[in-house]
Design an enzyme around this catalytic site. Structure first.
Site, PDB file in Angstrom:
ATOM      1  N   LYS A 181      15.408  73.729   8.532  1.00  0.00           N
ATOM      2  CA  LYS A 181      16.160  72.995   7.520  1.00  0.00           C
ATOM      3  C   LYS A 181      15.530  73.307   6.160  1.00  0.00           C
ATOM      4  CE  LYS A 181      19.104  70.452   9.989  1.00  0.00           C
ATOM      5  NZ  LYS A 181      20.556  70.369   9.750  1.00  0.00           N
ATOM      6  N   LYS A 284      31.721  72.405  15.741  1.00  0.00           N
ATOM      7  CA  LYS A 284      31.376  71.112  16.341  1.00  0.00           C
ATOM      8  C   LYS A 284      32.713  70.452  16.648  1.00  0.00           C
ATOM      9  CE  LYS A 284      27.031  70.582  13.815  1.00  0.00           C
ATOM     10  NZ  LYS A 284      26.387  70.056  12.595  1.00  0.00           N
TER      11      LYS A 284
HETATM   12 MG    MG Z   1      24.432  72.570   9.932  1.00  0.00          MG
END
Ligand code: MG
Length: 393
Positions: A181, A284
């Site tokens: 991240k 997703k």
């Molecule tokens: Mg992502």
């Protein structure tokens, strides 16, 4: 793609909605405090013939990744989604998707919880694994894979050494792609140190969750500097609604950009392709309203030579079953966020937790009809903090 058959029809009799609080294996710190458990909305959907399937709503407690929340999804499911889904005959799960889409704006994660459950029931009626049933519904040829490769996202750590330790541990576990991240100020130097520590060939990627902007000259310099590290992809560098900016940035960079938050349905993919906003798409199913759109995105991307991969939303073992089935389709050619249960949960809500082999592979339960996991209902009863039941009138 098959014509609708009798066994494709979905006719829901009853839906039980529950919220559970599932303890995390490792608490994590957020801006507002320490989170020790995941609030999860689960559905138990039963059709008129008594077949039932559990499904999971991936909305989170806080509207940080998406505008949806656990509490909002509970209300939307109770008042608007479930009344549309229950009692009517939909000749195929796809038609339930279109009924929800025609009546309601947004609320993709809440809609997906019912829509995906209806695919699981239809798969059971067809006596097929969910993975095989999805493969049949795809416009592409090809059987589902028997196992799928897993990647991992390693969160920001208090020190670079701690981050490198986490990355090395993930490599040792067998993960096939390691994602860091990043955000402004926690980016180039961190990536450089990790790359130096793990060597040139380790499959590394980064995810910015939309935290950079082309309006900030320093951000452009930073993002271009990431080209030096042979990353598999840079995921969602810019804001979710900035497909034009992503296209401009992709033209400046050799590293593939991947879109996550920007992909809300298959028309987002049309725009990404037309503009050239990226070379990879994260799917997703919850974010796009369920499997109907996820399949359309998968098929559309395959025809445009865009590989896709299955992202994770900190699902419990039920939601993971849906992800594993989806990730078994042919154009899911990059490792998905399909970590084993033990990475996230002290104890999962299924009787046989998801596991991964030393090559980072998760087995797809092709030998069992439907989602292929057995739900630990006694444990779910213990975890349930609220429950509501809806029946056909
Ligand atoms: Mg992502």
């Amino acid at each position: 793609m098959n014509e609708n058959r009798e066994q494709d029809a979905v006719h829901i009799d009853r839906i039980v909605l529950r919220e559970i609080h599932l303890p995390l294996a490792e608490p994590f710190r957020t801006a507002t405090g320490v989170v020790e458990q995941r609030r999860i909305v689960l559905l138990e959907i039963t059709d008129v013939d008594g077949l039932s399937a559990w499904s999971e709503c991936v909305a989170e407690a806080v509207p940080a990744y998406s505008p949806e929340t656990v509490d909002g999804a509970w209300r939307t499911l109770s008042e608007w989604i479930i009344p549309i889904a229950i009692g009517k005959i939909f000749p195929h799960p796809r038609l339930l998707h279109f009924a929800l889409q025609d009546s309601l704006r947004g609320n993709h994660m809440a809609r997906a919880a019912v829509e995906m459950g209806s695919w699981a029931i239809a798969a059971q009626r067809a006596n097929e694994s969910l993975a095989a049933y999805l493969a049949h519904a795809s416009t592409l040829e090809g059987a589902p894979r028997e196992s799928v490769e897993t990647g991992i996202a390693v969160g920001m750590q208090s020190s670079t050494d701690a981050l490198i330790d986490r990355v090395r541990a993930a490599q040792a576990d067998g993960y096939q792609r390691i994602k860091l991240k990043i955000s402004p100020g926690y980016d180039v130097e961190i990536v450089r140190e990790v790359r130096n520590a793990v060597g040139e060939s380790a499959p590394l990627s980064v995810d910015a969750n939309g935290s950079y902007s082309l309006d900030t000259p320093a951000d452009i310099v930073t993002l271009k500097a990431l080209d030096a590290f042979d990353l598999v992809m840079i995921e969602q560098p810019l804001a979710r609604d900035d497909l034009v900016g992503h296209a401009q940035l992709q033209r400046m960079m050799k590293t593939s950009l991947c879109l996550d938050e920007s992909v809300l349905d298959d028309s987002s993919v049309d725009d990404i392709i037309a503009l050239g906003s990226g070379h990879i798409v994260n799917v997703k199913a919850g974010r796009v309203g369920g499997f109907t759109e996820a399949l359309a995105i998968h098929d559309r991307c395959a025809r445009a030579d865009i590989p896709v991969w299955c992202g994770g939303m900190l699902e419990c073992g039920i939601g993971r079953a849906y992800n594993v089935a989806l990730a078994s389709l042919p154009n899911f050619s990059l490792p998905g966020d399909l970590s084993p249960s033990a990475r996230y949960w002290e104890r999962d809500v299924i009787t046989s937790p998801w596991t991964m082999d030393s090559h980072g592979r998760v087995r797809v339960p092709l030998d069992r009809p439907g989602i292929g996991v057995e739900v630990d209902t006694a444990f779910i009863d213990e975890l349930t903090v609220r429950e509501a039941s809806f029946e056909r009138s």
